[in-house]
Design an enzyme around this catalytic site. Structure first.
Site, PDB file in Angstrom:
ATOM      1  N   THR A  26     -23.178   5.787   3.385  1.00  0.00           N
ATOM      2  CA  THR A  26     -22.035   6.419   4.052  1.00  0.00           C
ATOM      3  C   THR A  26     -22.188   7.931   4.002  1.00  0.00           C
ATOM      4  O   THR A  26     -22.856   8.470   3.109  1.00  0.00           O
ATOM      5  CB  THR A  26     -20.711   6.019   3.377  1.00  0.00           C
ATOM      6  OG1 THR A  26     -19.627   6.548   4.131  1.00  0.00           O
ATOM      7  CG2 THR A  26     -20.594   6.536   1.958  1.00  0.00           C
ATOM      8  N   SER A  85     -25.513 -13.583  -0.197  1.00  0.00           N
ATOM      9  CA  SER A  85     -24.617 -12.442  -0.411  1.00  0.00           C
ATOM     10  C   SER A  85     -24.048 -12.454  -1.834  1.00  0.00           C
ATOM     11  O   SER A  85     -23.517 -13.481  -2.284  1.00  0.00           O
ATOM     12  CB  SER A  85     -23.493 -12.549   0.632  1.00  0.00           C
ATOM     13  OG  SER A  85     -22.480 -11.615   0.395  1.00  0.00           O
ATOM     14  N   THR A 110     -18.805   2.067  21.082  1.00  0.00           N
ATOM     15  CA  THR A 110     -17.810   2.974  20.495  1.00  0.00           C
ATOM     16  C   THR A 110     -18.320   4.410  20.589  1.00  0.00           C
ATOM     17  O   THR A 110     -19.529   4.659  20.565  1.00  0.00           O
ATOM     18  CB  THR A 110     -17.497   2.555  19.036  1.00  0.00           C
ATOM     19  OG1 THR A 110     -16.381   3.294  18.574  1.00  0.00           O
ATOM     20  CG2 THR A 110     -18.657   2.788  18.094  1.00  0.00           C
ATOM     21  N   THR A 111     -17.394   5.334  20.705  1.00  0.00           N
ATOM     22  CA  THR A 111     -17.749   6.752  20.813  1.00  0.00           C
ATOM     23  C   THR A 111     -18.446   7.213  19.533  1.00  0.00           C
ATOM     24  O   THR A 111     -18.019   6.859  18.433  1.00  0.00           O
ATOM     25  CB  THR A 111     -16.460   7.575  21.048  1.00  0.00           C
ATOM     26  OG1 THR A 111     -15.840   7.081  22.229  1.00  0.00           O
ATOM     27  CG2 THR A 111     -16.748   9.051  21.198  1.00  0.00           C
ATOM     28  N   LYS A 122     -18.523   9.707   1.378  1.00  0.00           N
ATOM     29  CA  LYS A 122     -18.188   9.808  -0.044  1.00  0.00           C
ATOM     30  C   LYS A 122     -18.901  11.036  -0.621  1.00  0.00           C
ATOM     31  O   LYS A 122     -18.406  12.128  -0.462  1.00  0.00           O
ATOM     32  CB  LYS A 122     -18.487   8.477  -0.731  1.00  0.00           C
ATOM     33  CG  LYS A 122     -17.635   7.366  -0.054  1.00  0.00           C
ATOM     34  CD  LYS A 122     -17.588   6.083  -0.779  1.00  0.00           C
ATOM     35  CE  LYS A 122     -17.034   4.943   0.060  1.00  0.00           C
ATOM     36  NZ  LYS A 122     -15.626   4.988   0.380  1.00  0.00           N
ATOM     37  N   THR A 181      -8.213  -6.108  -3.782  1.00  0.00           N
ATOM     38  CA  THR A 181      -9.402  -5.279  -4.009  1.00  0.00           C
ATOM     39  C   THR A 181     -10.115  -5.727  -5.284  1.00  0.00           C
ATOM     40  O   THR A 181     -11.342  -5.700  -5.360  1.00  0.00           O
ATOM     41  CB  THR A 181      -8.997  -3.786  -4.100  1.00  0.00           C
ATOM     42  OG1 THR A 181      -8.141  -3.497  -2.983  1.00  0.00           O
ATOM     43  CG2 THR A 181     -10.183  -2.865  -4.061  1.00  0.00           C
ATOM     44  N   ARG A 236       0.834  -1.216   0.000  1.00  0.00           N
ATOM     45  CA  ARG A 236       0.000   0.000   0.000  1.00  0.00           C
ATOM     46  C   ARG A 236       0.865   1.260   0.000  1.00  0.00           C
ATOM     47  O   ARG A 236       1.731   1.417   0.855  1.00  0.00           O
ATOM     48  CB  ARG A 236      -0.919   0.021   1.225  1.00  0.00           C
ATOM     49  CG  ARG A 236      -1.829  -1.184   1.330  1.00  0.00           C
ATOM     50  CD  ARG A 236      -3.102  -0.955   0.550  1.00  0.00           C
ATOM     51  NE  ARG A 236      -3.644  -2.235   0.122  1.00  0.00           N
ATOM     52  CZ  ARG A 236      -4.883  -2.403  -0.306  1.00  0.00           C
ATOM     53  NH1 ARG A 236      -5.711  -1.379  -0.375  1.00  0.00           N
ATOM     54  NH2 ARG A 236      -5.309  -3.565  -0.708  1.00  0.00           N
ATOM     55  N   SER A 241     -18.383  -0.491  -6.862  1.00  0.00           N
ATOM     56  CA  SER A 241     -17.465   0.605  -7.159  1.00  0.00           C
ATOM     57  C   SER A 241     -16.222   0.195  -7.925  1.00  0.00           C
ATOM     58  O   SER A 241     -15.523   1.046  -8.446  1.00  0.00           O
ATOM     59  CB  SER A 241     -17.056   1.302  -5.876  1.00  0.00           C
ATOM     60  OG  SER A 241     -16.078   0.557  -5.228  1.00  0.00           O
ATOM     61  N   HIS A 300     -21.892   3.896  -2.702  1.00  0.00           N
ATOM     62  CA  HIS A 300     -21.397   4.623  -3.882  1.00  0.00           C
ATOM     63  C   HIS A 300     -22.534   5.254  -4.684  1.00  0.00           C
ATOM     64  O   HIS A 300     -22.356   5.567  -5.866  1.00  0.00           O
ATOM     65  CB  HIS A 300     -20.549   3.705  -4.757  1.00  0.00           C
ATOM     66  CG  HIS A 300     -19.275   3.342  -4.083  1.00  0.00           C
ATOM     67  ND1 HIS A 300     -18.167   4.165  -4.072  1.00  0.00           N
ATOM     68  CD2 HIS A 300     -18.942   2.269  -3.321  1.00  0.00           C
ATOM     69  CE1 HIS A 300     -17.202   3.608  -3.373  1.00  0.00           C
ATOM     70  NE2 HIS A 300     -17.649   2.453  -2.891  1.00  0.00           N
TER      71      HIS A 300
END
Ligand SMILES: Cc1ncc(COP(=O)(O)O)c(C=O)c1O
Length: 411
Positions: A250, A142, A282-283, A253, A368, A26, A194, A222
């Site tokens: 989301t 799925s 989680t916060t 994006k 990916t 990466r 995507s 997306h």
């Protein structure tokens, strides 16, 4: 102790070596976006020099991360409420902004309620991960191309999982048929994929879900903000939101912020928010983030012209690539994958483009995408003007020749 440390180190080095050899090490580009100048930005190189670049691979698809209304909303929320939220949602981490944002998202998708989580990844993982607890005996069907976050959620669910071929209705139906009628089922899929820039046959999947009594779960990460009269995604564009049980999206994006969400019937939201550990423990996102997202969702609801400009720019890039005979995926979405087919070459081309031409297009390699389908993924925004398109096409022309990549015909 020393031996142990040496052994650990060797294992980490071996892991890095493997990913390097496979061309999937990466690379992180250190960029500074210039206020109001998106997609122009500055790249800080390893040798500490700077270079002006044009970003062609951002998922801030509509440039909302620099939209003055959104920036202003974030600033005033920081002034009013400070920085962090200070807690999980049920221990002092729920503010007016969170509540208003959830109401806005529920309205966007024409659902009773919505739930904001810390990212789109977490929204998928936490929601899918808890489904089998809520629905004992659940089978999750799925799509084979589903995002890593959905796969991780399904694995967490530890229920029976059935993978169907990508967008393949016959395969989905064959698999649905094999599951006993009285067993709970959920079909999990995306709207816009995507990496391949294709769209699911949502209506037909909903028909199958009705026929076999399955719940539907769609990832519109997306698509939200970018499709549909109000930015409700492809399901809104096709008039299908009421046929989807859980819509996931989301804020990171098209909305230019960070965070994820689900929108659904209030009883579903109630069940998820009381059982999903990825939500509970989680916060919550900072109030200013919720405020920025709230403004962004509102702005995009009211500005269909941004979606039109976006599509026009994507079409412009596609028509230039078509004219140039490039091997790209000519799909129906705003994403433009330009095929290279070799991981090392793909990374080298990405490096050449940024170093020599100031064009930032990320190489997308395995895992990916499948091996042999390595590509550069271009995401034009309404702000990629004709000058930037000219710069890109002229760079591609030279680089494609330099790397010996084939084109169908040379314009
Ligand atoms: C299809 C899909 N779902 C979920 C996510 C995760 O969303 P987020 O970046 O908000 O965590 C991504 C991220 O790229 C995605 O591509």
């Amino acid at each position: 102790m020393e031996t142990k440390a040496v052994n650990y180190r060797a294992a980490f080095e071996a892991a890095v070596e493997t990913v390097r050899e496979e061309g999937r090490y990466r690379i992180f580009r250190d960029i500074r976006r210039k206020a109001g100048a998106f997609p122009r930005a500055t790249w800080f190189k390893d040798d500490k020099s700077e270079q002006n670049i044009t970003v062609w691979c951002s998922n801030d698809y509509l440039g909302m991360g620099q939209n003055p209304c959104v920036v202003e909303a974030v600033k005033s929320a920081v002034d009013a409420a400070g920085t962090g939220s200070g807690g999980t949602r049920n221990i002092s981490g729920t503010t007016r902004y969170h509540v208003q944002l959830e109401a806005e998202l529920a309205d966007l998708h024409d659902k009773d309620a919505a739930l904001v989580l810390t990212s789109g990844y977490v929204a998928n993982e936490a929601t899918l991960g808890v489904m089998s607890k809520i629905l004992p005996g659940l089978v999750i069907l799925s799509d084979e191309m589903n995002h890593a976050s959905m796969i991780s959620g399904i694995q967490r669910a530890r229920c029976e999982k059935v993978i169907f071929k990508h967008n393949d209705l016959a395969d989905l139906e064959a698999k649905l048929k094999k599951i006993p009628a009285d067993q709970p089922k959920l079909i999990a899929f995306e709207s816009v994929y995507s990496m391949d820039a294709d769209i699911a046959p949502i209506e037909q999947i909903c028909d199958l879900a009705d026929k076999y009594g399955a719940l539907t779960y769609i990832d519109e990460v997306h698509a939200v903000g970018m499709y549909g009269p109000h930015g409700g995604g492809v399901a809104e564009e096709r008039g299908l939101m009421d046929r989807i049980d859980i819509i996931q999206g989301t804020l990171a994006k098209a909305y230019g912020m960070v965070g994820g969400y689900i929108a659904a019937d209030s009883v579903i939201i109630d069940a998820v928010r009381s059982t999903a550990s990825g939500f509970i423990f989680t916060t919550s996102i900072p109030p200013s983030t919720a405020a920025g997202a709230l403004r962004s969702v509102k702005v995009l609801k009211q500005t269909p012209e941004k979606r039109e400009q976006h599509q026009e720019r994507a079409n412009e890039l596609k028509s230039r690539l078509r004219a140039g005979g490039y091997n790209f995926i000519d799909g129906d979405t705003h994403i433009v994958p330009l095929m290279v087919g070799d991981p090392v070459k793909c990374q080298a081309i990405s490096d050449t483009l940024i170093n020599d031409y100031g064009i930032y297009a990320q190489a997308i390699n395995y895992p990916t995408v499948p091996r042999g389908t390595e590509r550069l993924r271009f995401t034009p925004s309404p702000f990629h003007d004709d000058i930037m398109m000219d710069e890109l096409m002229s760079a591609l022309e030279t680089v494609w020749a330099e790397y010996g990549l084939k084109r169908e015909k040379v314009a």
